[in-house]
Design an enzyme around this catalytic site. Sequence first.
Site, short mmCIF file in Angstrom:
data_model
loop_
_atom_site.label_atom_id
_atom_site.label_comp_id
_atom_site.label_asym_id
_atom_site.label_seq_id
_atom_site.Cartn_x
_atom_site.Cartn_y
_atom_site.Cartn_z
N VAL A 183 0.83 -1.20 0.00
CA VAL A 183 0.00 0.00 0.00
C VAL A 183 0.87 1.26 0.00
O VAL A 183 1.87 1.33 0.72
CB VAL A 183 -0.92 0.00 1.24
CG1 VAL A 183 -1.76 1.28 1.29
CG2 VAL A 183 -1.82 -1.23 1.23
N ASP A 216 -3.14 -1.50 -12.84
CA ASP A 216 -2.76 -0.99 -11.52
C ASP A 216 -3.45 -1.85 -10.47
O ASP A 216 -4.68 -1.80 -10.33
CB ASP A 216 -3.17 0.48 -11.39
CG ASP A 216 -2.79 1.06 -10.03
OD1 ASP A 216 -1.87 0.53 -9.40
OD2 ASP A 216 -3.44 2.03 -9.61
N PRO A 273 -4.31 -3.41 -6.63
CA PRO A 273 -4.38 -2.92 -5.25
C PRO A 273 -3.32 -3.55 -4.36
O PRO A 273 -2.91 -4.69 -4.58
CB PRO A 273 -5.79 -3.32 -4.80
CG PRO A 273 -6.15 -4.49 -5.67
CD PRO A 273 -5.49 -4.23 -6.98
N LYS A 277 10.21 6.53 -4.88
CA LYS A 277 10.35 7.61 -3.88
C LYS A 277 11.80 7.82 -3.46
O LYS A 277 12.08 8.12 -2.28
CB LYS A 277 9.45 7.33 -2.66
CG LYS A 277 7.97 7.15 -3.03
CD LYS A 277 7.08 7.01 -1.82
CE LYS A 277 5.62 6.80 -2.24
NZ LYS A 277 4.69 6.71 -1.11
N SER A 312 -34.27 -35.39 8.32
CA SER A 312 -34.38 -36.60 9.14
C SER A 312 -35.78 -36.66 9.73
O SER A 312 -36.29 -35.65 10.26
CB SER A 312 -33.33 -36.56 10.25
OG SER A 312 -33.46 -37.68 11.09
N GLY A 353 -39.67 -39.12 6.45
CA GLY A 353 -40.34 -40.30 5.91
C GLY A 353 -39.71 -40.84 4.65
O GLY A 353 -40.32 -41.65 3.95
N SER A 357 -37.13 -42.99 4.05
CA SER A 357 -36.89 -44.43 4.01
C SER A 357 -38.20 -45.21 3.94
O SER A 357 -38.32 -46.20 3.22
CB SER A 357 -36.09 -44.87 5.24
OG SER A 357 -34.81 -44.26 5.25
N SER A 373 -29.05 -35.93 2.17
CA SER A 373 -28.34 -35.20 1.09
C SER A 373 -28.68 -33.72 1.13
O SER A 373 -29.37 -33.21 0.25
CB SER A 373 -28.64 -35.81 -0.28
OG SER A 373 -30.02 -35.96 -0.51
#
Length: 634
Positions: A36, A113, A115, A169, A473, A476, A478, A545
């Site tokens: 930065v 450019d 970040p 700089k 769960s 019903g 199954s 699932s």
Amino acid sequence: MSSGYKTDALIAEDIEAYLQAHQNKTMLRFITCGSVDDGKSTLIGRLLFDSKMIFEDQLAALESDSKRVGTQGQEIDFALLVDGLAAEREQGITIDVAYRFFATESRKFIVADCPGHEQYTRNMVTGASTADCAVILIDARKGVLTQTRRHSFLCHQLGIRQIVLAVNKMDLVEYAQETFDAIVSDYRAFAGEIGIEDFTAIPISGLRGDNITAPSDAMDWYDGPVLIDHLETLPVPSETEAEKPFRMAVQWVNRPNLDFRGFAGQIASGRIRPGDAIRVLPSGKTSTVKAISTFDGELDEAQACQSVTLTLEHEIDCSRGDVIAAADDPPQVADQFEATLVWLADDDLTVGRGYWLKLGTQTVTATVQQPKYEVDVNTMEHLAAKTLSLNEIGVAEVHADRPLVFEPYADNRTLGGFILVDKLTDRTVAAGMLHFSLRRSQNVHWQATDIGREHHAGMKNQTPRVLWFTGLSGSGKSTIANEVEKKLALMNRHTFLLDGDNVRHGLNRDLGFTEADRIENIRRIGEVAKLMTDAGLIVLTAFISPFRADRQLVRDMLEPHEFIEIFVDTPLEVAEERDVKGLYKKARAGELKNFTGIDSPYEAPEDPEIRVNTVEMTPEDAADFIIKQVLPLK
């Protein structure tokens, strides 16, 4: 006698000559990156200013904005040319990737450019993914920082081999040579650790213009190139990639009429001429090039970075996603790889979940295994990891559902770089670089058999199906699945019921109930169900699932129309009231973790083939309703 003015014809000739010269210039893409406030935006603004790419009204606005934001003295704040977002100007930082175009007498440039903040690493990866060169800036007052290391590592991983270290700089450290030399020495030691073998270091001042387009009088101790001269001499992809073996991913089949069939795409590497032998992958079919067509006519030769349409001497199967390559030097084909991943999403990587993997023009479903390790970019240490979070970098195995044509990213960025896309949100979640294919993917081959799925189904006189029951769960599932199988048995249908609890006693006994284990549980069931449909069976599965993506993964394994999603729609309060197994009670008491509906989510189907409401229907009624929907099963 000449009037001293050019005629319209001469002016037109000058314009045409200028445009022609500009069109024939090579193009270099580069990024500026670093920590930065290292001066990336200021540097780009200076390049735009010095290359005369700013209009008078833009310059006037820039001078006005510079005064308004408080630039010291009467100096122009060149960063304002690039920092276009209001938030960027307010904070004095770059957030998004800003692309700018400029040109010199000998070359055109596109600069990104990027970040500097760590939280915007994904933006930086986006900018670097197409770059030929990276200009990594360092504030001469601060030296090598964490983001310098992070961005250098990412640039190297993303295949950028042309690195410029711009120590910026220098005017703020009195143009001291010892400061520059110390920073270069520190960076060289770090660069060697991550595999950067060579880089060019240039001392600059973006604000003052030192060593940007002209040598600096204040740094007569530096005798290297100035930045723009160096960028003008770097090789570009069209020059370097042209010497590699020929590869072109097919983007589309060009069929304007019955007399023309060509394959369009951009050449990733190599050269091609009419008469050259080619191989289409992954099929392996061979032919020779008949002609190379472009918008401007046919070519005698084409090379890397050119977009062309190839016509072939033979009518062979070739479509979007295939790769046309040199017949005697083709790329590899595999479905399992080791890769480096840069995670770009707010949600963590879900191990085992199916994502779209897009590599060039190829799109497949892929799963990521638990990472082998995560990379600490500060120390280059390999850390243990179970997943990857935003901006983390790791190495993992990637498994595709069908073979991909690829090359290692280090050799070919086009055929080695990919993205992962979330199937539900359509958001890009990761960028990846393939290292190599796993040995088992090369040595394990599909064995063809004479008796196929059609024969198996014909013997049973039925159409294979997977009736996938999903719900909470206690909903019903199954019970209803069992009723459906009994009714199908009375109709002499060949079936098999896979129940969630029963499967966990054997095939999936090693799996728990974490999100990753639930995903693997469903993946295994999907593979078993697929094998059973190959045997011609009607398969019934009763599993919670809970995740849509995992149910979609199973659907994608099967033939079209074979997967029938049956949503057993029972409100949570009703399912909890039933609580036949006492599981909800344990979950509410905190004795059962990761229980669906309590502390783990259930993603209800959005558009199931069949929906049954067990509040309104008995199991027998639900079974009759389902059979009426799925019949005829032949």
